[in-house]
Design a protein around this motif. Structure first.
Motif, PDB file in Angstrom:
ATOM      1  N   LEU A   1       0.836  -1.202   0.000  1.00 53.35           N
ATOM      2  CA  LEU A   1       0.000   0.000   0.000  1.00 53.35           C
ATOM      3  C   LEU A   1       0.873   1.254   0.000  1.00 53.35           C
ATOM      4  CD1 LEU A   1      -2.650   1.544   0.103  1.00 53.35           C
ATOM      5  CD2 LEU A   1      -2.671   1.200   2.598  1.00 53.35           C
ATOM      6  N   GLU A   2       1.890   1.266   0.819  1.00 54.30           N
ATOM      7  CA  GLU A   2       2.799   2.410   0.865  1.00 54.30           C
ATOM      8  C   GLU A   2       3.445   2.645  -0.506  1.00 54.30           C
ATOM      9  OE1 GLU A   2       7.046   3.470   2.957  1.00 54.30           O
ATOM     10  OE2 GLU A   2       5.586   2.351   4.152  1.00 54.30           O
ATOM     11  N   HIS A   3       3.829   1.558  -1.153  1.00 57.24           N
ATOM     12  CA  HIS A   3       4.466   1.671  -2.464  1.00 57.24           C
ATOM     13  C   HIS A   3       3.478   2.201  -3.506  1.00 57.24           C
ATOM     14  CE1 HIS A   3       7.375   0.974  -5.579  1.00 57.24           C
ATOM     15  NE2 HIS A   3       6.445   0.339  -6.273  1.00 57.24           N
ATOM     16  N   GLU A   4       2.253   1.724  -3.469  1.00 56.78           N
ATOM     17  CA  GLU A   4       1.258   2.205  -4.437  1.00 56.78           C
ATOM     18  C   GLU A   4       0.983   3.698  -4.251  1.00 56.78           C
ATOM     19  OE1 GLU A   4       0.321   0.864  -7.111  1.00 56.78           O
ATOM     20  OE2 GLU A   4       0.965  -1.197  -6.748  1.00 56.78           O
ATOM     21  N   CYS A   5       0.953   4.158  -3.013  1.00 57.87           N
ATOM     22  CA  CYS A   5       0.780   5.595  -2.760  1.00 57.87           C
ATOM     23  C   CYS A   5       1.955   6.384  -3.343  1.00 57.87           C
ATOM     24  CB  CYS A   5       0.626   5.865  -1.264  1.00 57.87           C
ATOM     25  SG  CYS A   5      -0.923   5.242  -0.573  1.00 57.87           S
ATOM     26  N   TYR A   6       3.155   5.848  -3.205  1.00 57.38           N
ATOM     27  CA  TYR A   6       4.341   6.470  -3.774  1.00 57.38           C
ATOM     28  C   TYR A   6       4.239   6.536  -5.299  1.00 57.38           C
ATOM     29  CZ  TYR A   6       9.211   6.789  -5.334  1.00 57.38           C
ATOM     30  OH  TYR A   6      10.375   7.128  -5.977  1.00 57.38           O
ATOM     31  N   VAL A   7       3.845   5.439  -5.928  1.00 53.01           N
ATOM     32  CA  VAL A   7       3.711   5.408  -7.389  1.00 53.01           C
ATOM     33  C   VAL A   7       2.651   6.408  -7.841  1.00 53.01           C
ATOM     34  CG1 VAL A   7       3.046   3.979  -9.382  1.00 53.01           C
ATOM     35  CG2 VAL A   7       4.588   3.056  -7.628  1.00 53.01           C
ATOM     36  N   THR A   8       1.571   6.538  -7.089  1.00 50.15           N
ATOM     37  CA  THR A   8       0.541   7.530  -7.415  1.00 50.15           C
ATOM     38  C   THR A   8       1.161   8.923  -7.437  1.00 50.15           C
ATOM     39  OG1 THR A   8      -1.252   6.184  -6.514  1.00 50.15           O
ATOM     40  CG2 THR A   8      -1.646   8.555  -6.664  1.00 50.15           C
ATOM     41  N   SER A   9       2.003   9.221  -6.467  1.00 50.16           N
ATOM     42  CA  SER A   9       2.640  10.542  -6.424  1.00 50.16           C
ATOM     43  C   SER A   9       3.536  10.756  -7.642  1.00 50.16           C
ATOM     44  CB  SER A   9       3.416  10.740  -5.124  1.00 50.16           C
ATOM     45  OG  SER A   9       4.624  10.006  -5.127  1.00 50.16           O
ATOM     46  N   LEU A  10       4.204   9.704  -8.092  1.00 51.27           N
ATOM     47  CA  LEU A  10       5.063   9.808  -9.277  1.00 51.27           C
ATOM     48  C   LEU A  10       4.242  10.073 -10.541  1.00 51.27           C
ATOM     49  CD1 LEU A  10       7.499   6.825  -8.575  1.00 51.27           C
ATOM     50  CD2 LEU A  10       7.985   9.263  -8.278  1.00 51.27           C
ATOM     51  N   ILE A  11       3.139   9.357 -10.685  1.00 44.63           N
ATOM     52  CA  ILE A  11       2.253   9.554 -11.846  1.00 44.63           C
ATOM     53  C   ILE A  11       1.704  10.977 -11.826  1.00 44.63           C
ATOM     54  CG2 ILE A  11       0.079   8.842 -12.935  1.00 44.63           C
ATOM     55  CD1 ILE A  11       2.291   6.757 -13.314  1.00 44.63           C
ATOM     56  N   ASN A  12       1.308  11.445 -10.654  1.00 41.88           N
ATOM     57  CA  ASN A  12       0.786  12.813 -10.537  1.00 41.88           C
ATOM     58  C   ASN A  12       1.837  13.849 -10.937  1.00 41.88           C
ATOM     59  OD1 ASN A  12      -1.678  11.823  -9.676  1.00 41.88           O
ATOM     60  ND2 ASN A  12      -1.268  12.192  -7.513  1.00 41.88           N
ATOM     61  N   THR A  13       3.092  13.595 -10.603  1.00 40.92           N
ATOM     62  CA  THR A  13       4.173  14.512 -10.973  1.00 40.92           C
ATOM     63  C   THR A  13       4.345  14.573 -12.488  1.00 40.92           C
ATOM     64  OG1 THR A  13       5.311  14.168  -8.872  1.00 40.92           O
ATOM     65  CG2 THR A  13       6.649  14.967 -10.708  1.00 40.92           C
ATOM     66  N   ILE A  14       4.271  13.424 -13.132  1.00 42.18           N
ATOM     67  CA  ILE A  14       4.376  13.410 -14.597  1.00 42.18           C
ATOM     68  C   ILE A  14       3.184  14.146 -15.211  1.00 42.18           C
ATOM     69  CG2 ILE A  14       4.582  11.994 -16.683  1.00 42.18           C
ATOM     70  CD1 ILE A  14       5.551   9.704 -14.811  1.00 42.18           C
ATOM     71  N   TYR A  15       2.004  13.879 -14.678  1.00 39.49           N
ATOM     72  CA  TYR A  15       0.790  14.524 -15.178  1.00 39.49           C
ATOM     73  C   TYR A  15       0.908  16.041 -15.058  1.00 39.49           C
ATOM     74  CZ  TYR A  15      -4.174  14.562 -16.425  1.00 39.49           C
ATOM     75  OH  TYR A  15      -5.361  14.737 -17.078  1.00 39.49           O
ATOM     76  N   GLU A  16       1.391  16.498 -13.907  1.00 37.17           N
ATOM     77  CA  GLU A  16       1.548  17.937 -13.685  1.00 37.17           C
ATOM     78  C   GLU A  16       2.541  18.546 -14.676  1.00 37.17           C
ATOM     79  OE1 GLU A  16       2.392  21.010 -10.001  1.00 37.17           O
ATOM     80  OE2 GLU A  16       3.292  19.011  -9.911  1.00 37.17           O
ATOM     81  N   ALA A  17       3.644  17.845 -14.930  1.00 34.35           N
ATOM     82  CA  ALA A  17       4.631  18.339 -15.893  1.00 34.35           C
ATOM     83  C   ALA A  17       4.030  18.418 -17.294  1.00 34.35           C
ATOM     84  CB  ALA A  17       5.864  17.436 -15.892  1.00 34.35           C
ATOM     85  N   ALA A  18       3.239  17.420 -17.663  1.00 32.61           N
ATOM     86  CA  ALA A  18       2.579  17.435 -18.973  1.00 32.61           C
ATOM     87  C   ALA A  18       1.567  18.582 -19.043  1.00 32.61           C
ATOM     88  CB  ALA A  18       1.904  16.097 -19.236  1.00 32.61           C
ATOM     89  N   TYR A  19       0.836  18.785 -17.967  1.00 29.76           N
ATOM     90  CA  TYR A  19      -0.145  19.875 -17.904  1.00 29.76           C
ATOM     91  C   TYR A  19       0.540  21.234 -18.069  1.00 29.76           C
ATOM     92  CZ  TYR A  19      -3.629  23.069 -15.975  1.00 29.76           C
ATOM     93  OH  TYR A  19      -4.495  24.119 -15.796  1.00 29.76           O
ATOM     94  N   ASN A  20       1.678  21.406 -17.405  1.00 30.63           N
ATOM     95  CA  ASN A  20       2.389  22.680 -17.445  1.00 30.63           C
ATOM     96  C   ASN A  20       2.854  23.067 -18.841  1.00 30.63           C
ATOM     97  OD1 ASN A  20       2.017  23.134 -14.713  1.00 30.63           O
ATOM     98  ND2 ASN A  20       4.001  22.271 -14.142  1.00 30.63           N
ATOM     99  N   VAL A  21       3.105  22.073 -19.705  1.00 29.07           N
ATOM    100  CA  VAL A  21       3.539  22.373 -21.075  1.00 29.07           C
ATOM    101  C   VAL A  21       2.416  22.112 -22.091  1.00 29.07           C
ATOM    102  CG1 VAL A  21       5.995  22.011 -20.587  1.00 29.07           C
ATOM    103  CG2 VAL A  21       4.593  20.080 -21.374  1.00 29.07           C
ATOM    104  N   LYS A  22       1.205  21.946 -21.573  1.00 30.38           N
ATOM    105  CA  LYS A  22       0.024  21.712 -22.416  1.00 30.38           C
ATOM    106  C   LYS A  22       0.204  20.493 -23.338  1.00 30.38           C
ATOM    107  CE  LYS A  22      -1.691  26.484 -22.524  1.00 30.38           C
ATOM    108  NZ  LYS A  22      -1.435  26.823 -21.209  1.00 30.38           N
ATOM    109  N   ASP A  23       0.772  19.435 -22.778  1.00 27.88           N
ATOM    110  CA  ASP A  23       0.967  18.174 -23.506  1.00 27.88           C
ATOM    111  C   ASP A  23      -0.260  17.302 -23.268  1.00 27.88           C
ATOM    112  OD1 ASP A  23       1.698  15.722 -24.550  1.00 27.88           O
ATOM    113  OD2 ASP A  23       3.623  15.620 -23.505  1.00 27.88           O
ATOM    114  N   PHE A  24      -1.315  17.621 -24.023  1.00 26.55           N
ATOM    115  CA  PHE A  24      -2.606  16.961 -23.810  1.00 26.55           C
ATOM    116  C   PHE A  24      -2.565  15.482 -24.187  1.00 26.55           C
ATOM    117  CE2 PHE A  24      -3.534  21.502 -24.621  1.00 26.55           C
ATOM    118  CZ  PHE A  24      -3.953  21.816 -23.336  1.00 26.55           C
TER     119      PHE A  24
END
Length: 170
Positions: free
Chosen positions: A91-114
């Motif tokens: 469970l701890e690891h899955e929460c960590y992976v979620t944070s990593l995916i969110n970071t990638i999503y945020e980076a894509a959002y910031n450059v409008k990489d839809f």
């Protein structure tokens, strides 16, 4: 062409997904040694899922002309001394992976990489399911794990899990 930062984060995530598979094989091996073949099966299926997540990301990057860099896969550090340890670490690891995916999503959002955001939508949903499943396993173990007959039944339930490849269109 992928943004440089987004591509770097995806490369890191590929390695993290392979690490996740490695970690779950570690958990599976622990349960196999304990004679809990259903739990071992459940984590073997998890390992297959994580490997396929990495392969999906590789294909996405290839389809978008991005360079892929493979790094060494770290040895799992989880210390497993009882049947609950892998579940909590999972469970701890899955929460960590979620944070990593969110970071990638945020980076894509910031450059409008839809396109990348749309690709990651599936992973965002998947992580919600992964966290729920990991939490549910902990609840079941807390309820039934101390009773041998109930633990046997839970192990049998987990033995029935089969791998289904993701149906993500790239």
């Amino acid at each position: 062409m992928l943004d440089k930062k987004v591509a770097e984060l995806l490369n890191v995530q590929i390695n993290k997904e392979f690490y996740s598979a490695y970690l779950y094989l570690h958990f599976s091996n622990y349960y196999e040694e304990q004679g809990l073949k259903g739990f071992a099966n459940w984590y073997n299926v998890q390992a297959q899922e994580e490997r396929d997540h990495a392969l999906l990301m590789i294909t996405y990057m290839q389809n978008n002309g991005a360079k892929i860099t493979f790094e060494s896969i770290e040895k799992p550090q989880a210390v497993l001394s009882n049947n609950m340890d892998p579940l909590k670490a999972g469970l701890e690891h899955e929460c960590y992976v979620t944070s990593l995916i969110n970071t990638i999503y945020e980076a894509a959002y910031n450059v409008k990489d839809f396109r990348t955001m749309q690709f990651l939508d599936w992973f965002v949903k998947e992580q919600g399911e992964e966290e729920t499943n990991a939490g549910d396993l902990i609840k079941k173990m807390e309820l039934f794990g101390s009773d041998p007959k109930s633990l046997y039944m839970l192990d049998q339930e987990l033995a029935g899990r089969v791998y289904t490849a993701p149906s993500l269109v790239l």
